[in-house]
Design an enzyme around this catalytic site. Structure first.
Site, PDB file in Angstrom:
ATOM      1  N   ASP A 127     -19.382 -13.893  -2.478  1.00 31.04           N
ATOM      2  CA  ASP A 127     -19.374 -14.636  -3.742  1.00 31.04           C
ATOM      3  C   ASP A 127     -20.567 -15.595  -3.802  1.00 31.04           C
ATOM      4  O   ASP A 127     -20.759 -16.292  -4.805  1.00 31.04           O
ATOM      5  CB  ASP A 127     -18.028 -15.339  -3.991  1.00 31.04           C
ATOM      6  CG  ASP A 127     -17.689 -16.376  -2.947  1.00 31.04           C
ATOM      7  OD1 ASP A 127     -18.444 -16.510  -1.958  1.00 31.04           O
ATOM      8  OD2 ASP A 127     -16.651 -17.056  -3.098  1.00 31.04           O
ATOM      9  N   SER A 128     -21.405 -15.574  -2.758  1.00 31.33           N
ATOM     10  CA  SER A 128     -22.708 -16.256  -2.824  1.00 31.33           C
ATOM     11  C   SER A 128     -23.526 -15.702  -3.987  1.00 31.33           C
ATOM     12  O   SER A 128     -24.510 -16.306  -4.401  1.00 31.33           O
ATOM     13  CB  SER A 128     -23.478 -16.075  -1.505  1.00 31.33           C
ATOM     14  OG  SER A 128     -23.522 -14.711  -1.129  1.00 31.33           O
ATOM     15  N   ASP A 143     -15.744 -10.341  -1.097  1.00 33.81           N
ATOM     16  CA  ASP A 143     -15.059 -11.645  -1.180  1.00 33.81           C
ATOM     17  C   ASP A 143     -14.027 -11.689  -2.294  1.00 33.81           C
ATOM     18  O   ASP A 143     -14.307 -11.252  -3.421  1.00 33.81           O
ATOM     19  CB  ASP A 143     -16.085 -12.749  -1.461  1.00 33.81           C
ATOM     20  CG  ASP A 143     -16.670 -13.346  -0.205  1.00 33.81           C
ATOM     21  OD1 ASP A 143     -16.086 -13.167   0.884  1.00 33.81           O
ATOM     22  OD2 ASP A 143     -17.732 -13.999  -0.305  1.00 33.81           O
ATOM     23  N   LYS A 169     -12.409 -10.497   1.987  1.00 33.40           N
ATOM     24  CA  LYS A 169     -12.553 -11.747   2.747  1.00 33.40           C
ATOM     25  C   LYS A 169     -12.010 -12.893   1.914  1.00 33.40           C
ATOM     26  O   LYS A 169     -12.231 -12.941   0.694  1.00 33.40           O
ATOM     27  CB  LYS A 169     -14.025 -11.992   3.090  1.00 33.40           C
ATOM     28  CG  LYS A 169     -14.256 -13.318   3.827  1.00 33.40           C
ATOM     29  CD  LYS A 169     -15.605 -13.367   4.521  1.00 33.40           C
ATOM     30  CE  LYS A 169     -16.767 -13.704   3.630  1.00 33.40           C
ATOM     31  NZ  LYS A 169     -16.677 -15.008   2.957  1.00 33.40           N
ATOM     32  N   GLU A 182     -11.185 -17.372   2.155  1.00 36.32           N
ATOM     33  CA  GLU A 182     -11.551 -18.592   2.884  1.00 36.32           C
ATOM     34  C   GLU A 182     -10.324 -19.418   3.263  1.00 36.32           C
ATOM     35  O   GLU A 182      -9.417 -19.601   2.434  1.00 36.32           O
ATOM     36  CB  GLU A 182     -12.494 -19.450   2.024  1.00 36.32           C
ATOM     37  CG  GLU A 182     -13.822 -18.755   1.751  1.00 36.32           C
ATOM     38  CD  GLU A 182     -14.803 -19.629   0.970  1.00 36.32           C
ATOM     39  OE1 GLU A 182     -14.528 -20.842   0.775  1.00 36.32           O
ATOM     40  OE2 GLU A 182     -15.850 -19.101   0.569  1.00 36.32           O
ATOM     41  N   GLU A 233     -18.439 -20.144   9.680  1.00 35.96           N
ATOM     42  CA  GLU A 233     -19.648 -20.660   9.017  1.00 35.96           C
ATOM     43  C   GLU A 233     -19.916 -22.098   9.426  1.00 35.96           C
ATOM     44  O   GLU A 233     -19.031 -22.967   9.317  1.00 35.96           O
ATOM     45  CB  GLU A 233     -19.476 -20.565   7.479  1.00 35.96           C
ATOM     46  CG  GLU A 233     -20.698 -21.090   6.734  1.00 35.96           C
ATOM     47  CD  GLU A 233     -20.750 -20.694   5.261  1.00 35.96           C
ATOM     48  OE1 GLU A 233     -19.876 -19.923   4.810  1.00 35.96           O
ATOM     49  OE2 GLU A 233     -21.666 -21.159   4.567  1.00 35.96           O
TER      50      GLU A 233
HETATM   51  O1  KIV Z   1     -20.462 -15.384   0.069  1.00 35.37           O
HETATM   52  C1  KIV Z   1     -21.107 -15.190   1.102  1.00 35.37           C
HETATM   53  O2  KIV Z   1     -22.258 -14.746   1.094  1.00 35.37           O
HETATM   54  C2  KIV Z   1     -20.461 -15.505   2.376  1.00 35.37           C
HETATM   55  C3  KIV Z   1     -21.338 -15.609   3.579  1.00 35.37           C
HETATM   56  C4  KIV Z   1     -22.046 -16.894   3.548  1.00 35.37           C
HETATM   57  C5  KIV Z   1     -20.590 -15.395   4.831  1.00 35.37           C
HETATM   58  O3  KIV Z   1     -19.293 -15.725   2.418  1.00 35.37           O
END
Ligand code: KIV
Length: 272
Positions: A56-57, A95, A123, A125, A190
């Site tokens: 989600d970056s 994510d 994934k 958090e 992280e």
């Molecule tokens: O969203 C993302 O790119 C991430 C990485 C920083 C692990 O979760």
């Protein structure tokens, strides 16, 4: 019409979670990068990157937001489809964005959509063990994410190293253990001290992938745009500009892949 060279049936075997676990067992480091579109997905796959993360970056590097919070599940589905269309070998993780896993049921509904878009694992958090075990019970593989949690940035205050105090470190260790017990198949750590990440990687049997967590994790992940030095936000200290010594993008990605495999990245200057 030209045949899609990345379509299934190309003879290349896709990595599974069992193969990633076997890599940890035999001490082979796991390389991972984020990707958000088909062209980069194909390039990462060609170089041999083991895990592609549709992170989600993308909210920051693709959409230009200050945080990952505005990213929606529809954004994630769109980018997961783009990446899945072009990857052949790499294991694909996507994510679950902000507020899509506030109950186990909501998490399962949204995670299913990411798997239907082509992800092999989702994934999420934080120590969300109830969600994790519910998803795993539904046959949805889960990657945990501890340490710095970008979706909680307004609670944390700033993008800073986590787990420096002994009590915080002990909580991260306990959370990691609980998360493995809940059934997570991978864990991203992280921005935590390298020694803490080493201890967690040694204690858990699932692969632990670090970002700003030192060289002794079972693998490494970076945001692609940071390591290619094309991000619009300042590159974090734990990342590295791999374009400096590369003639093109493929060489830069290959240099990262080799550096991870040979324990040359991250160096001390990229660790805490
Ligand atoms: O969203 C993302 O790119 C991430 C990485 C920083 C692990 O979760």
């Amino acid at each position: 019409m030209k045949k899609n060279q990345y379509a299934s049936g190309s003879g290349i075997k896709r990595l599974s979670i069992n193969q990633l676990a076997a890599m940890k067992q035999r001490g082979e480091k796991i390389s991972s990068l984020t990707a958000y579109d088909a062209s980069f997905s194909a390039l990462l796959d060609k170089v041999g990157i083991d895990i592609i993360l549709v992170g989600d970056s993308l909210g920051m590097v693709i959409q230009g937001h200050e945080t990952t919070l505005p990213v929606t599940i529809n954004d994630m589905i769109y980018h997961t489809r783009c990446v899945a269309a072009a990857r052949r070998r790499a294991f694909l993780v996507a994510d679950l964005p902000f507020m899509t896993y506030y109950t186990p049921l909501v998490a399962a509904e949204q995670a299913a959509r990411l798997l239907q878009a082509g992800a092999q694992m989702v994934k999420l958090e934080g120590p969300r063990n109830e969600c994790i075990s519910f998803l795993v019970d539904q046959g949805i593989p889960v990657c945990g994410h501890l340490g710095l949690l970008p979706q909680s940035i307004h609670q944390v205050g700033s993008y800073k190293v986590q787990g420096k105090e002994q009590t915080d470190a002990a909580k991260i260790i306990d959370d990691a253990y609980q998360l493995e017990q809940a059934g997570a198949g991978l864990l991203v750590l992280e921005c935590i001290p390298a020694g803490l990440a080493r201890e967690i990687s040694m204690q858990l049997s699932i692969p632990v992938i670090g970002i700003g967590a030192g060289v002794e994790c079972d693998g490494q992940v970076l945001v692609l745009y940071d390591m290619l030095n094309i991000g619009i936000i300042k590159r974090p200290r734990f990342s590295k500009n791999f374009m400096v010594e590369a003639a093109d993008i493929e060489q830069a990605i290959n240099a990262y892949h080799q550096a991870v495999k040979q324990l040359q990245f991250p160096a001390a200057e990229h660790s805490f």
